[in-house]
Design a protein around this motif. Sequence first.
Motif, PDB file in Angstrom:
ATOM      1  N   GLU A  31     -57.849   8.870  24.280  1.00  0.00           N
ATOM      2  CA  GLU A  31     -58.865   9.115  25.312  1.00  0.00           C
ATOM      3  C   GLU A  31     -58.466   8.675  26.723  1.00  0.00           C
ATOM      4  OE1 GLU A  31     -63.643   8.304  26.109  1.00  0.00           O
ATOM      5  OE2 GLU A  31     -62.691   7.633  24.261  1.00  0.00           O
ATOM      6  N   PRO A  32     -57.823   7.511  26.903  1.00  0.00           N
ATOM      7  CA  PRO A  32     -57.442   7.113  28.264  1.00  0.00           C
ATOM      8  C   PRO A  32     -56.491   8.086  28.952  1.00  0.00           C
ATOM      9  CG  PRO A  32     -57.375   5.223  26.796  1.00  0.00           C
ATOM     10  CD  PRO A  32     -57.559   6.444  25.934  1.00  0.00           C
ATOM     11  N   LEU A  33     -55.878   8.988  28.179  1.00  0.00           N
ATOM     12  CA  LEU A  33     -54.921   9.939  28.757  1.00  0.00           C
ATOM     13  C   LEU A  33     -55.519  11.331  28.931  1.00  0.00           C
ATOM     14  CD1 LEU A  33     -51.757   8.941  26.666  1.00  0.00           C
ATOM     15  CD2 LEU A  33     -52.329   8.235  28.989  1.00  0.00           C
ATOM     16  N   TYR A  34     -56.805  11.475  28.685  1.00  0.00           N
ATOM     17  CA  TYR A  34     -57.438  12.797  28.751  1.00  0.00           C
ATOM     18  C   TYR A  34     -57.177  13.506  30.067  1.00  0.00           C
ATOM     19  CZ  TYR A  34     -60.201  12.189  24.446  1.00  0.00           C
ATOM     20  OH  TYR A  34     -60.602  12.031  23.154  1.00  0.00           O
ATOM     21  N   ASN A  35     -57.214  12.771  31.173  1.00  0.00           N
ATOM     22  CA  ASN A  35     -57.090  13.397  32.491  1.00  0.00           C
ATOM     23  C   ASN A  35     -55.665  13.358  33.047  1.00  0.00           C
ATOM     24  OD1 ASN A  35     -59.880  13.973  32.625  1.00  0.00           O
ATOM     25  ND2 ASN A  35     -60.303  11.864  33.260  1.00  0.00           N
ATOM     26  N   VAL A  36     -54.725  12.948  32.216  1.00  0.00           N
ATOM     27  CA  VAL A  36     -53.324  12.884  32.656  1.00  0.00           C
ATOM     28  C   VAL A  36     -52.591  14.143  32.214  1.00  0.00           C
ATOM     29  CG1 VAL A  36     -51.182  11.566  32.581  1.00  0.00           C
ATOM     30  CG2 VAL A  36     -53.379  10.380  32.389  1.00  0.00           C
ATOM     31  N   PRO A  37     -52.011  14.903  33.142  1.00  0.00           N
ATOM     32  CA  PRO A  37     -51.231  16.085  32.749  1.00  0.00           C
ATOM     33  C   PRO A  37     -50.121  15.697  31.783  1.00  0.00           C
ATOM     34  CG  PRO A  37     -51.628  16.079  35.109  1.00  0.00           C
ATOM     35  CD  PRO A  37     -52.074  14.742  34.605  1.00  0.00           C
ATOM     36  N   LEU A  38     -49.851  16.561  30.830  1.00  0.00           N
ATOM     37  CA  LEU A  38     -48.891  16.267  29.767  1.00  0.00           C
ATOM     38  C   LEU A  38     -47.536  15.787  30.283  1.00  0.00           C
ATOM     39  CD1 LEU A  38     -49.648  16.500  26.786  1.00  0.00           C
ATOM     40  CD2 LEU A  38     -48.265  18.560  26.647  1.00  0.00           C
ATOM     41  N   PRO A  39     -46.937  16.443  31.271  1.00  0.00           N
ATOM     42  CA  PRO A  39     -45.605  16.011  31.728  1.00  0.00           C
ATOM     43  C   PRO A  39     -45.621  14.642  32.413  1.00  0.00           C
ATOM     44  CG  PRO A  39     -46.061  18.275  32.402  1.00  0.00           C
ATOM     45  CD  PRO A  39     -47.357  17.678  31.961  1.00  0.00           C
ATOM     46  N   GLU A  40     -46.810  14.174  32.812  1.00  0.00           N
ATOM     47  CA  GLU A  40     -46.900  12.922  33.563  1.00  0.00           C
ATOM     48  C   GLU A  40     -47.221  11.725  32.682  1.00  0.00           C
ATOM     49  OE1 GLU A  40     -49.611  13.345  36.801  1.00  0.00           O
ATOM     50  OE2 GLU A  40     -48.797  15.306  37.397  1.00  0.00           O
ATOM     51  N   ILE A  41     -47.362  11.942  31.379  1.00  0.00           N
ATOM     52  CA  ILE A  41     -47.722  10.841  30.486  1.00  0.00           C
ATOM     53  C   ILE A  41     -46.584   9.833  30.417  1.00  0.00           C
ATOM     54  CG2 ILE A  41     -48.163  10.227  28.069  1.00  0.00           C
ATOM     55  CD1 ILE A  41     -49.802  12.724  27.789  1.00  0.00           C
ATOM     56  N   ASP A  42     -46.911   8.576  30.652  1.00  0.00           N
ATOM     57  CA  ASP A  42     -45.952   7.478  30.619  1.00  0.00           C
ATOM     58  C   ASP A  42     -45.714   7.087  29.157  1.00  0.00           C
ATOM     59  OD1 ASP A  42     -45.334   4.701  32.674  1.00  0.00           O
ATOM     60  OD2 ASP A  42     -45.012   4.704  30.515  1.00  0.00           O
ATOM     61  N   VAL A  43     -44.464   7.079  28.724  1.00  0.00           N
ATOM     62  CA  VAL A  43     -44.139   6.783  27.326  1.00  0.00           C
ATOM     63  C   VAL A  43     -44.596   5.388  26.929  1.00  0.00           C
ATOM     64  CG1 VAL A  43     -42.267   6.514  25.655  1.00  0.00           C
ATOM     65  CG2 VAL A  43     -42.184   8.357  27.328  1.00  0.00           C
ATOM     66  N   LEU A  79     -44.443  24.091  29.399  1.00  0.00           N
ATOM     67  CA  LEU A  79     -45.311  23.087  30.006  1.00  0.00           C
ATOM     68  C   LEU A  79     -44.747  21.677  29.816  1.00  0.00           C
ATOM     69  CD1 LEU A  79     -48.770  24.426  28.767  1.00  0.00           C
ATOM     70  CD2 LEU A  79     -47.708  24.778  31.004  1.00  0.00           C
ATOM     71  N   LEU A  80     -43.737  21.559  28.972  1.00  0.00           N
ATOM     72  CA  LEU A  80     -43.151  20.269  28.639  1.00  0.00           C
ATOM     73  C   LEU A  80     -41.687  20.475  28.266  1.00  0.00           C
ATOM     74  CD1 LEU A  80     -44.173  17.273  28.201  1.00  0.00           C
ATOM     75  CD2 LEU A  80     -44.350  17.834  25.778  1.00  0.00           C
ATOM     76  N   GLN A  81     -40.849  19.521  28.604  1.00  0.00           N
ATOM     77  CA  GLN A  81     -39.420  19.654  28.309  1.00  0.00           C
ATOM     78  C   GLN A  81     -39.027  18.938  27.029  1.00  0.00           C
ATOM     79  OE1 GLN A  81     -37.310  18.330  31.800  1.00  0.00           O
ATOM     80  NE2 GLN A  81     -37.441  20.345  32.781  1.00  0.00           N
ATOM     81  N   ASN A  82     -39.561  17.731  26.829  1.00  0.00           N
ATOM     82  CA  ASN A  82     -39.191  16.924  25.669  1.00  0.00           C
ATOM     83  C   ASN A  82     -40.416  16.597  24.811  1.00  0.00           C
ATOM     84  OD1 ASN A  82     -36.399  16.626  26.526  1.00  0.00           O
ATOM     85  ND2 ASN A  82     -37.201  15.263  28.113  1.00  0.00           N
ATOM     86  N   PRO A  83     -40.248  16.471  23.506  1.00  0.00           N
ATOM     87  CA  PRO A  83     -41.374  16.130  22.615  1.00  0.00           C
ATOM     88  C   PRO A  83     -41.983  14.784  22.980  1.00  0.00           C
ATOM     89  CG  PRO A  83     -39.479  16.884  21.345  1.00  0.00           C
ATOM     90  CD  PRO A  83     -38.995  16.682  22.752  1.00  0.00           C
ATOM     91  N   LEU A  84     -43.298  14.687  22.882  1.00  0.00           N
ATOM     92  CA  LEU A  84     -43.987  13.446  23.198  1.00  0.00           C
ATOM     93  C   LEU A  84     -43.646  12.333  22.218  1.00  0.00           C
ATOM     94  CD1 LEU A  84     -47.517  14.880  24.043  1.00  0.00           C
ATOM     95  CD2 LEU A  84     -45.936  13.816  25.652  1.00  0.00           C
ATOM     96  N   CYS A  85     -43.264  12.699  21.002  1.00  0.00           N
ATOM     97  CA  CYS A  85     -43.018  11.709  19.954  1.00  0.00           C
ATOM     98  C   CYS A  85     -41.667  11.017  20.085  1.00  0.00           C
ATOM     99  CB  CYS A  85     -43.099  12.355  18.572  1.00  0.00           C
ATOM    100  SG  CYS A  85     -44.722  13.048  18.199  1.00  0.00           S
ATOM    101  N   ALA A  86     -40.794  11.557  20.916  1.00  0.00           N
ATOM    102  CA  ALA A  86     -39.438  11.006  21.024  1.00  0.00           C
ATOM    103  C   ALA A  86     -39.473   9.550  21.472  1.00  0.00           C
ATOM    104  CB  ALA A  86     -38.621  11.842  21.999  1.00  0.00           C
ATOM    105  N   GLY A  87     -38.857   8.684  20.670  1.00  0.00           N
ATOM    106  CA  GLY A  87     -38.751   7.279  21.034  1.00  0.00           C
ATOM    107  C   GLY A  87     -39.964   6.434  20.736  1.00  0.00           C
ATOM    108  N   LEU A  88     -41.017   7.025  20.152  1.00  0.00           N
ATOM    109  CA  LEU A  88     -42.227   6.269  19.857  1.00  0.00           C
ATOM    110  C   LEU A  88     -42.169   5.653  18.459  1.00  0.00           C
ATOM    111  CD1 LEU A  88     -44.935   8.694  21.294  1.00  0.00           C
ATOM    112  CD2 LEU A  88     -44.094   6.578  22.315  1.00  0.00           C
ATOM    113  N   ASP A  89     -42.822   4.520  18.300  1.00  0.00           N
ATOM    114  CA  ASP A  89     -42.865   3.820  17.015  1.00  0.00           C
ATOM    115  C   ASP A  89     -44.253   4.009  16.403  1.00  0.00           C
ATOM    116  OD1 ASP A  89     -42.655   2.176  14.846  1.00  0.00           O
ATOM    117  OD2 ASP A  89     -42.671   0.305  15.984  1.00  0.00           O
ATOM    118  N   PHE A  90     -44.291   4.703  15.261  1.00  0.00           N
ATOM    119  CA  PHE A  90     -45.565   4.955  14.590  1.00  0.00           C
ATOM    120  C   PHE A  90     -45.716   4.118  13.317  1.00  0.00           C
ATOM    121  CE2 PHE A  90     -44.842   8.733  17.115  1.00  0.00           C
ATOM    122  CZ  PHE A  90     -46.101   9.021  17.620  1.00  0.00           C
ATOM    123  N   SER A  91     -44.928   3.058  13.187  1.00  0.00           N
ATOM    124  CA  SER A  91     -45.016   2.237  11.980  1.00  0.00           C
ATOM    125  C   SER A  91     -46.396   1.612  11.880  1.00  0.00           C
ATOM    126  CB  SER A  91     -43.945   1.143  12.003  1.00  0.00           C
ATOM    127  OG  SER A  91     -44.172   0.254  13.079  1.00  0.00           O
TER     128      SER A  91
END
Length: 311
Positions: A31-43, A79-91
Amino acid sequence: MAVYQKWSNRKYPKIGRHCVRDYSNAFKKLEPLYNVPLPEIDVDDLQDLIDACPPSASARQKVRVLLSQLSKYAISRDLLQNPLCAGLDFSGKKAQARPIFSLEQIKVLQTCGKNKTYKYWQDARILLCLIFTGLRPNELFALRLPNISITQKKIVGGGKTAAGTNRPIPILPAIYDFIAEWYLTSYFLKPQDHENQYLLLNSSGGQKCMDNWRHRGFYPLMFDLGFIGPDVKKHLREVPHLSPYSARHTFATLAYCAGVNKEQLIKIFGHTNFELTSKVYIHEDFEILANEMAKISAYTKESVDLPNTAV
């Protein structure tokens, strides 16, 4: 996140209601990212939101699947160059709170920063600049002299997201002398080419490296001052501890506690909405909570009775 609406309009009619429910619940976690354009999301911000999810692997898996689906949709439409999941930890490991610097520790750092006989005085100054500007370490090290106005006491910098690019940040008195000294040192090193000079220089006169400073400046400073104990020193990867990024969390918490206007805070912080700033970066101080709770005690002592209806 407009791309979610477009994706869900195509996806939801083709899947069962239970799947729709899972995707919807996963999206609520963002929810805190609802108004953030996809390419601008901070990893880093995205990782903090994932860490704040319930510790069960199932809950985080659903967020991972949603982000994967959104990434495929966005990439296929340029609309995006790289997958959002890259480098994220979902453990499913339980999220660990990021410690922040206390007011007492900040005072110690100020004393160290003024004492040029102290081994890590420059590192203390760098850390104080991070604490009192909210800049990320890489953003601070990327500042060039044209980004600084000594007379206007202003920094124009940052660039990890569109909202944070070239944002104006006032220089507070606590760090003004440090920045002015760095500015003059860098300027007179190459006066003919000062526009390309970095504010903070390494021993060769070039740009400071974040990894180098972290290991040779920040952590030695923390160990020397006892901010990170010897027991934690041996287990830095497993135990929550102060890190360079703690300074940014400290800045947000200080600003919030000082009553800085929300709209101005998100501009300084380089975000697009206050919810992201508050949910990820602001740490409630127990003393503040206790003071607020004390208002209830004061009310019960001073008031005759409660209203007849709930407010």
